[in-house]
Design a protein around this motif. Structure first.
Motif, PDB file in Angstrom:
ATOM      1  N   ALA A 225       2.922 -52.534  12.929  1.00  0.00           N
ATOM      2  CA  ALA A 225       1.655 -52.602  12.204  1.00  0.00           C
ATOM      3  C   ALA A 225       1.063 -51.204  12.009  1.00  0.00           C
ATOM      4  CB  ALA A 225       0.670 -53.498  12.950  1.00  0.00           C
ATOM      5  N   GLU A 226       1.125 -50.380  13.050  1.00  0.00           N
ATOM      6  CA  GLU A 226       0.618 -49.017  12.930  1.00  0.00           C
ATOM      7  C   GLU A 226       1.429 -48.219  11.913  1.00  0.00           C
ATOM      8  OE1 GLU A 226      -0.900 -47.392  17.102  1.00  0.00           O
ATOM      9  OE2 GLU A 226       0.920 -48.596  17.308  1.00  0.00           O
ATOM     10  N   LEU A 227       2.754 -48.356  11.968  1.00  0.00           N
ATOM     11  CA  LEU A 227       3.598 -47.625  11.019  1.00  0.00           C
ATOM     12  C   LEU A 227       3.315 -48.055   9.583  1.00  0.00           C
ATOM     13  CD1 LEU A 227       7.048 -47.558  12.860  1.00  0.00           C
ATOM     14  CD2 LEU A 227       5.220 -45.853  12.890  1.00  0.00           C
ATOM     15  N   ALA A 228       3.148 -49.361   9.384  1.00  0.00           N
ATOM     16  CA  ALA A 228       2.852 -49.857   8.042  1.00  0.00           C
ATOM     17  C   ALA A 228       1.508 -49.323   7.546  1.00  0.00           C
ATOM     18  CB  ALA A 228       2.855 -51.385   8.034  1.00  0.00           C
ATOM     19  N   GLY A 229       0.542 -49.202   8.467  1.00  0.00           N
ATOM     20  CA  GLY A 229      -0.778 -48.722   8.082  1.00  0.00           C
ATOM     21  C   GLY A 229      -0.818 -47.266   7.703  1.00  0.00           C
ATOM     22  N   LEU A 230       0.013 -46.445   8.339  1.00  0.00           N
ATOM     23  CA  LEU A 230      -0.028 -45.010   8.039  1.00  0.00           C
ATOM     24  C   LEU A 230       1.077 -44.567   7.081  1.00  0.00           C
ATOM     25  CD1 LEU A 230       2.398 -43.462   9.790  1.00  0.00           C
ATOM     26  CD2 LEU A 230       0.823 -43.873  11.673  1.00  0.00           C
ATOM     27  N   ARG A 231       1.983 -45.465   6.768  1.00  0.00           N
ATOM     28  CA  ARG A 231       3.175 -45.155   5.956  1.00  0.00           C
ATOM     29  C   ARG A 231       2.853 -44.306   4.738  1.00  0.00           C
ATOM     30  NH1 ARG A 231       7.316 -43.793   3.744  1.00  0.00           N
ATOM     31  NH2 ARG A 231       8.921 -45.153   2.869  1.00  0.00           N
ATOM     32  N   HIS A 232       1.877 -44.709   3.946  1.00  0.00           N
ATOM     33  CA  HIS A 232       1.584 -44.009   2.689  1.00  0.00           C
ATOM     34  C   HIS A 232       0.471 -42.975   2.835  1.00  0.00           C
ATOM     35  CE1 HIS A 232       4.351 -46.578   0.565  1.00  0.00           C
ATOM     36  NE2 HIS A 232       3.771 -47.645   1.081  1.00  0.00           N
ATOM     37  N   ARG A 233       0.137 -42.645   4.059  1.00  0.00           N
ATOM     38  CA  ARG A 233      -0.855 -41.593   4.303  1.00  0.00           C
ATOM     39  C   ARG A 233      -0.205 -40.349   4.901  1.00  0.00           C
ATOM     40  NH1 ARG A 233      -5.915 -44.210   7.323  1.00  0.00           N
ATOM     41  NH2 ARG A 233      -6.846 -42.232   6.637  1.00  0.00           N
ATOM     42  N   LEU A 234       1.114 -40.400   5.036  1.00  0.00           N
ATOM     43  CA  LEU A 234       1.853 -39.275   5.586  1.00  0.00           C
ATOM     44  C   LEU A 234       2.408 -38.391   4.474  1.00  0.00           C
ATOM     45  CD1 LEU A 234       3.936 -41.108   8.352  1.00  0.00           C
ATOM     46  CD2 LEU A 234       1.826 -39.786   8.674  1.00  0.00           C
ATOM     47  N   HIS A 235       2.642 -37.125   4.814  1.00  0.00           N
ATOM     48  CA  HIS A 235       3.258 -36.176   3.889  1.00  0.00           C
ATOM     49  C   HIS A 235       4.715 -35.918   4.255  1.00  0.00           C
ATOM     50  CE1 HIS A 235      -0.700 -35.303   2.179  1.00  0.00           C
ATOM     51  NE2 HIS A 235      -1.147 -35.208   3.433  1.00  0.00           N
ATOM     52  N   HIS A 236       5.232 -36.689   5.192  1.00  0.00           N
ATOM     53  CA  HIS A 236       6.590 -36.474   5.683  1.00  0.00           C
ATOM     54  C   HIS A 236       7.355 -37.787   5.720  1.00  0.00           C
ATOM     55  CE1 HIS A 236       4.299 -33.015   7.282  1.00  0.00           C
ATOM     56  NE2 HIS A 236       5.437 -32.358   7.123  1.00  0.00           N
ATOM     57  N   PRO A 237       8.677 -37.730   5.600  1.00  0.00           N
ATOM     58  CA  PRO A 237       9.488 -38.948   5.748  1.00  0.00           C
ATOM     59  C   PRO A 237       9.278 -39.556   7.126  1.00  0.00           C
ATOM     60  CG  PRO A 237      10.800 -37.161   4.816  1.00  0.00           C
ATOM     61  CD  PRO A 237       9.508 -36.548   5.268  1.00  0.00           C
ATOM     62  N   LEU A 238       9.241 -40.886   7.170  1.00  0.00           N
ATOM     63  CA  LEU A 238       8.987 -41.612   8.406  1.00  0.00           C
ATOM     64  C   LEU A 238      10.269 -42.292   8.874  1.00  0.00           C
ATOM     65  CD1 LEU A 238       6.923 -42.769  10.479  1.00  0.00           C
ATOM     66  CD2 LEU A 238       6.559 -44.666   8.873  1.00  0.00           C
ATOM     67  N   TYR A 239      10.640 -42.038  10.127  1.00  0.00           N
ATOM     68  CA  TYR A 239      11.846 -42.645  10.705  1.00  0.00           C
ATOM     69  C   TYR A 239      11.454 -43.643  11.796  1.00  0.00           C
ATOM     70  CZ  TYR A 239      15.611 -39.802   8.634  1.00  0.00           C
ATOM     71  OH  TYR A 239      16.531 -39.237   7.783  1.00  0.00           O
TER      72      TYR A 239
END
Length: 368
Positions: A225-239
């Motif tokens: 849930a946390e990853l989904a919430g910040l997914r499009h607020r990051l400037h870096h690829p998410l692993y």
């Protein structure tokens, strides 16, 4: 061919250098569990599982051994080459505990390769080359110390560096990333791995303040849930790493577009058999990934290298092995070694490593 005996060994693995620090834990001695599967044809296979302490993930060493004690008696008399039936038998004997079952699975693949006269990577579809890339993991350190180590490891040939962050003020993590970026050589890739320790707030702040630095942000938070919430607020690829617990979790992450890649752990998902499926799911979704494990000796290292050798190089971020932190090899001649940032794919049948079990002492468990 039938399984006649299963032996379980304890192997102490002191950490070279003293302590390996992650955001939420620190380890100085790991206890690995080696599984020896002996068949009535005298073909022997080896597997291994080695959780990196009791708090990194739900897996822990005593849990692995308790699970193997539950599973072991149900495997005597089975043909280890029938991998599907072998897994069915393990699942009927015990629910869950994929990390323990993984050790049996790895041993079964070792036996398959030896039985058919092929390497494990050949049975998985074939190696893309004679070596695979690896990467170096720099544990949580002060910014200057991390930068110094980054320079040293690049000089040794490592082309990817993973920085352990988290468990401290996020400003120190940001400074560490910046200092390492200053010494990053052309062609070196960076990953910042928080091992679930950041809040969404701090993950977003870190990515914002380091937006000029290219790196992968690995498993910053502890829930999907946390990853989904910040997914499009990051400037870096998410692993995704720790939350990639099984085939279903990976399939969901790929199909939902939750992440940009993975840090896969072979024993966490259930062994080579499950990792083969995950490899193919990632290929279908054009997802880059690693093929690692939490810790362990030559057996786990060889398994990671064999699977990694079958991944398309354009999507493969490397096979992390614990060799730089381990004093001795199980197989002095064939144990996987890192040279100039790469690992040679073992050439012998099966896993291509044969541990000297006499060095392990008497089995702690045995079934026949």
């Amino acid at each position: 061919m039938r399984i006649s005996t299963i032996n379980i060994y304890n192997v102490d693995l002191p950490v070279v250098g003293g302590t390996y620090r992650m955001s939420l834990s620190a380890v100085s001695l790991l206890k690995s569990t080696v599984v020896e599967v002996i068949t009535d044809s005298a073909t022997v296979g080896y597997g291994e599982t080695c959780p990196v302490g009791p708090t990194y993930a739900p897996e822990h060493v005593l849990g692995a051994r308790a699970a193997l004690a539950e599973i072991g008696p149900h495997l005597i008399g089975l043909d280890p080459r029938n991998l599907g039936l072998l897994h069915d038998a393990m699942d009927r004997a015990l629910n869950g505990s994929r990390y323990a079952k993984a050790a049996v699975d790895i041993a079964a693949w070792d036996i398959c390769g030896k039985s058919y006269g092929r390497r494990v990577c050949d049975l998985l579809g074939g190696a893309t080359g004679e070596t695979v890339p690896t990467y170096y993991s720099i544990s949580v350190k002060e910014p200057e110390e991390a930068a110094r180590e980054a320079k040293e490891r690049q000089a040794e040939g490592f082309k990817r560096l993973q920085l352990k962050i988290g468990g401290r003020d996020v400003e120190e993590d940001i400074e560490t990333i910046r200092r390492v970026a200053e010494v990053r050589e052309p062609g070196t890739k960076l990953a910042a791995d928080a091992n679930r320790a950041l809040t969404s707030r701090d993950a977003i702040a870190l990515s914002e303040q380091c937006r000029d630095i290219p790196f992968v942000l690995e498993q910053p938070c502890g829930s999907l849930a946390e990853l989904a919430g910040l997914r499009h607020r990051l400037h870096h690829p998410l692993y995704l790493d720790e939350l990639g617990t099984d085939v279903n979790a990976v399939m969901h992450a790929v199909s939902s577009g939750l992440v940009d890649g993975f840090g896969h752990k072979l024993t966490r998902v259930g062994g080579i058999s499950a990792m083969r499926t995950i490899r193919d799911i990632c290929a279908a979704g054009s997802m880059p990934h690693t093929c690692d494990d939490s810790w362990g000796g030559d057996i786990i290292a060889a398994a990671c290298v064999h699977v990694g050798a079958t991944v398309a190089p354009s999507r493969f971020d490397g096979a992390w092995i614990a060799a730089p932190y381990i004093q001795e090899h199980y197989d002095e001649e064939n144990g996987p070694r890192i040279e100039n940032g790469r690992i040679k794919v073992p050439t012998g049948d099966g896993l291509g490593v044969v541990p000297d079990v006499a060095r392990f002492g008497a089995p702690i468990l045995s079934f026949s």
